[in-house]
Design a protein around this motif. Structure first.
Motif, PDB file in Angstrom:
ATOM      1  N   THR A 222       0.827  -1.211   0.000  1.00 42.08           N
ATOM      2  CA  THR A 222       0.000   0.000   0.000  1.00 42.08           C
ATOM      3  C   THR A 222       0.859   1.258   0.000  1.00 42.08           C
ATOM      4  O   THR A 222       2.008   1.256   0.442  1.00 42.08           O
ATOM      5  N   TRP A 223       0.251   2.335  -0.503  1.00 42.14           N
ATOM      6  CA  TRP A 223       0.841   3.657  -0.320  1.00 42.14           C
ATOM      7  C   TRP A 223       0.512   4.129   1.096  1.00 42.14           C
ATOM      8  O   TRP A 223      -0.496   3.706   1.661  1.00 42.14           O
ATOM      9  N   PRO A 224       1.305   5.004   1.665  1.00 39.24           N
ATOM     10  CA  PRO A 224       0.881   5.626   2.922  1.00 39.24           C
ATOM     11  C   PRO A 224      -0.341   6.502   2.644  1.00 39.24           C
ATOM     12  O   PRO A 224      -0.466   7.075   1.564  1.00 39.24           O
ATOM     13  N   LYS A 225      -1.238   6.576   3.590  1.00 42.60           N
ATOM     14  CA  LYS A 225      -2.455   7.370   3.390  1.00 42.60           C
ATOM     15  C   LYS A 225      -2.186   8.844   3.687  1.00 42.60           C
ATOM     16  O   LYS A 225      -1.422   9.180   4.583  1.00 42.60           O
ATOM     17  N   TYR A 226      -2.823   9.697   2.909  1.00 42.53           N
ATOM     18  CA  TYR A 226      -2.688  11.137   3.116  1.00 42.53           C
ATOM     19  C   TYR A 226      -3.901  11.651   3.898  1.00 42.53           C
ATOM     20  O   TYR A 226      -4.878  10.920   4.111  1.00 42.53           O
ATOM     21  N   GLN A 227      -3.836  12.919   4.321  1.00 44.43           N
ATOM     22  CA  GLN A 227      -4.953  13.521   5.045  1.00 44.43           C
ATOM     23  C   GLN A 227      -5.372  14.821   4.363  1.00 44.43           C
ATOM     24  O   GLN A 227      -4.528  15.604   3.917  1.00 44.43           O
ATOM     25  N   ASP A 228      -6.671  15.026   4.319  1.00 49.72           N
ATOM     26  CA  ASP A 228      -7.213  16.165   3.576  1.00 49.72           C
ATOM     27  C   ASP A 228      -6.762  17.507   4.143  1.00 49.72           C
ATOM     28  O   ASP A 228      -6.521  18.457   3.399  1.00 49.72           O
ATOM     29  N   TRP A 229      -6.603  17.596   5.452  1.00 50.44           N
ATOM     30  CA  TRP A 229      -6.256  18.888   6.046  1.00 50.44           C
ATOM     31  C   TRP A 229      -4.855  19.340   5.652  1.00 50.44           C
ATOM     32  O   TRP A 229      -4.561  20.534   5.653  1.00 50.44           O
ATOM     33  N   TRP A 230      -3.995  18.388   5.280  1.00 57.32           N
ATOM     34  CA  TRP A 230      -2.656  18.760   4.816  1.00 57.32           C
ATOM     35  C   TRP A 230      -2.760  19.657   3.581  1.00 57.32           C
ATOM     36  O   TRP A 230      -2.011  20.616   3.438  1.00 57.32           O
ATOM     37  N   THR A 273      -1.294  19.803  -7.105  1.00 59.19           N
ATOM     38  CA  THR A 273      -1.896  20.953  -7.792  1.00 59.19           C
ATOM     39  C   THR A 273      -3.396  20.758  -7.949  1.00 59.19           C
ATOM     40  O   THR A 273      -4.195  21.666  -7.670  1.00 59.19           O
ATOM     41  N   ILE A 274      -3.778  19.559  -8.382  1.00 60.14           N
ATOM     42  CA  ILE A 274      -5.204  19.252  -8.554  1.00 60.14           C
ATOM     43  C   ILE A 274      -5.923  19.280  -7.204  1.00 60.14           C
ATOM     44  O   ILE A 274      -6.992  19.887  -7.057  1.00 60.14           O
ATOM     45  N   LYS A 275      -5.325  18.627  -6.210  1.00 62.66           N
ATOM     46  CA  LYS A 275      -5.960  18.551  -4.894  1.00 62.66           C
ATOM     47  C   LYS A 275      -6.141  19.944  -4.281  1.00 62.66           C
ATOM     48  O   LYS A 275      -7.190  20.245  -3.699  1.00 62.66           O
ATOM     49  N   LYS A 276      -5.130  20.781  -4.414  1.00 61.61           N
ATOM     50  CA  LYS A 276      -5.210  22.119  -3.824  1.00 61.61           C
ATOM     51  C   LYS A 276      -6.269  22.957  -4.525  1.00 61.61           C
ATOM     52  O   LYS A 276      -7.048  23.672  -3.879  1.00 61.61           O
ATOM     53  N   LEU A 277      -6.323  22.862  -5.840  1.00 57.87           N
ATOM     54  CA  LEU A 277      -7.312  23.629  -6.594  1.00 57.87           C
ATOM     55  C   LEU A 277      -8.732  23.201  -6.219  1.00 57.87           C
ATOM     56  O   LEU A 277      -9.607  24.042  -5.975  1.00 57.87           O
ATOM     57  N   LEU A 278      -8.948  21.893  -6.157  1.00 55.57           N
ATOM     58  CA  LEU A 278     -10.281  21.390  -5.805  1.00 55.57           C
ATOM     59  C   LEU A 278     -10.632  21.730  -4.360  1.00 55.57           C
ATOM     60  O   LEU A 278     -11.779  22.065  -4.048  1.00 55.57           O
ATOM     61  N   ASN A 279      -9.647  21.638  -3.487  1.00 57.83           N
ATOM     62  CA  ASN A 279      -9.889  21.957  -2.078  1.00 57.83           C
ATOM     63  C   ASN A 279     -10.277  23.413  -1.902  1.00 57.83           C
ATOM     64  O   ASN A 279     -11.174  23.747  -1.116  1.00 57.83           O
ATOM     65  N   ASP A 280      -9.615  24.282  -2.642  1.00 62.14           N
ATOM     66  CA  ASP A 280      -9.904  25.713  -2.532  1.00 62.14           C
ATOM     67  C   ASP A 280     -11.296  26.062  -3.058  1.00 62.14           C
ATOM     68  O   ASP A 280     -11.871  27.088  -2.665  1.00 62.14           O
TER      69      ASP A 280
END
Length: 347
Positions: A222-230, A273-280
């Motif tokens: 598995t990949w390590p899991k990330y967290q949305d708040w990061w 880049t994608i995650k930050k744009l969507l999060n914003d």
């Protein structure tokens, strides 16, 4: 015999020295790397001395090979032939153990090796050069990847259609990029898994041959899991940035080859880049964001941590790690004068 080997080594060393001096002079005269007057004179003098030495060594070698009789010449040829035989006898193992090339390239090299006539021998470097070109021209594999990309793109668009009322026109440009990033993530995962599998097989062979006593069988699950708040707090929180930094570092360590590490660096840049744009975009892009996450989880097995207890524990761990981190340390290529800065200033 020893004299021939020694003089050849001197020739090789001197040639490398000449190549280095020529490179420095070339950079100086092209303006790419100016030398001071003192260093320039020293470099030119060193080049002249090395060139004279090379000529002398070549003359000595010529005399040794020409004047010491057929016996010496034959003995030399037999020794070289024996050395090359050992080299090519172990070529298959060296290819499998190579850490600089991906498993795809190594498999291509092994296929080429198996196809070569017995009288044709290629050095490792030449073999890998041909393998790289061969891998790039493997049309069936490219067709499979193209079909998979189409499948991901269709599924992505289909999932978005389920929530048409959301106005996401401003981020519609991501429709093209997201399926590609998902595909690249999957390819990287498959590539790392294959590399680990190949290494395990190679070590098993070494174990059977008695060349190693034991080895620890590796496994990529598995990949390590990330967290949305990061992502959400990326540019307003040192801890968010540091957590992403450590997460990226963990995956970098999972990569088995230099090529995989380079690929991961590019994939990460696009993913964040994608995650930050969507999060914003917040609630406006929640469904769009969700589709991206679920598809990358489906195809590349990349997951977000959803267990709050684990999230809290990881936050505490990274907080302790950050306390030990030297934030005054720069990268090994740190320079406030960047190449683009120089280009821009020259305009």
């Amino acid at each position: 015999m020893e004299s021939i080997i020694a003089i050849e080594e001197l020739i090789n060393q001197t040639q490398k020295q000449i190549d280095l001096q020529n490179l420095q002079l070339q950079r100086h005269y092209s303006g790419e790397g100016k030398l001071s007057s003192l260093i320039l004179a020293s470099t030119e003098n060193t080049l002249e001395v090395a060139t004279n030495q090379l000529n002398k060594y070549n003359k000595i070698l010529k005399r040794l090979l020409g004047e010491d009789g057929e016996k010496l010449n034959e003995e030399y040829r037999l020794r070289i032939a024996s050395k090359r035989k050992r080299y090519f006898d172990t070529q298959d193992s060296r290819i499998k153990a190579n850490k600089e090339h991906s498993s795809d390239i190594k498999l291509a090299a092994i296929r080429i090796l198996g196809e070569l006539p017995q009288e044709i021998e290629l050095d490792d470097e030449d073999l890998f050069e041909i393998a790289v070109k061969s891998a790039h021209l493997t049309l069936p594999e490219l067709n499979e990847l193209s079909k998979l990309l189409d499948t991901i793109r269709v599924e992505f668009n289909s999932q978005l259609e389920k929530n048409k009322e959301e106005d996401i026109k401003q981020i519609a440009t991501l429709d093209y990029l997201i399926p590609i990033v998902i595909l690249h993530f999957k390819i990287l995962r498959d590539n790392i898994s294959q590399s680990i599998h190949d290494k395990n097989l190679h070590n098993q062979e070494l174990l059977k041959e008695g060349k190693i006593e034991n080895f620890e069988k590796k496994k990529f699950s598995t990949w390590p899991k990330y967290q949305d708040w990061w992502v959400r707090e990326l540019w307003v929180s040192h801890q968010a940035y540091f957590s992403l930094f450590k997460w990226k570092e963990i995956i970098n360590k999972q990569c088995q080859t230099t090529e995989q590490k380079k690929a991961w660096s590019i994939i990460y840049d696009r993913w964040i880049t994608i995650k930050k744009l969507l999060n914003d975009k917040g609630t406006l892009a929640f469904h769009y964001h969700y589709v991206f996450d679920k598809l990358i989880e489906k195809y590349a097995k990349l997951e977000e941590e959803m267990d709050e207890e684990k999230m809290n524990n990881i936050e505490k761990i990274y907080l302790k790690l950050s306390e030990k981190e030297d934030f005054e340390k720069n990268s090994n290529f740190h320079n406030i004068i960047t190449p683009y800065y120089k280009y821009k200033k020259s305009k």
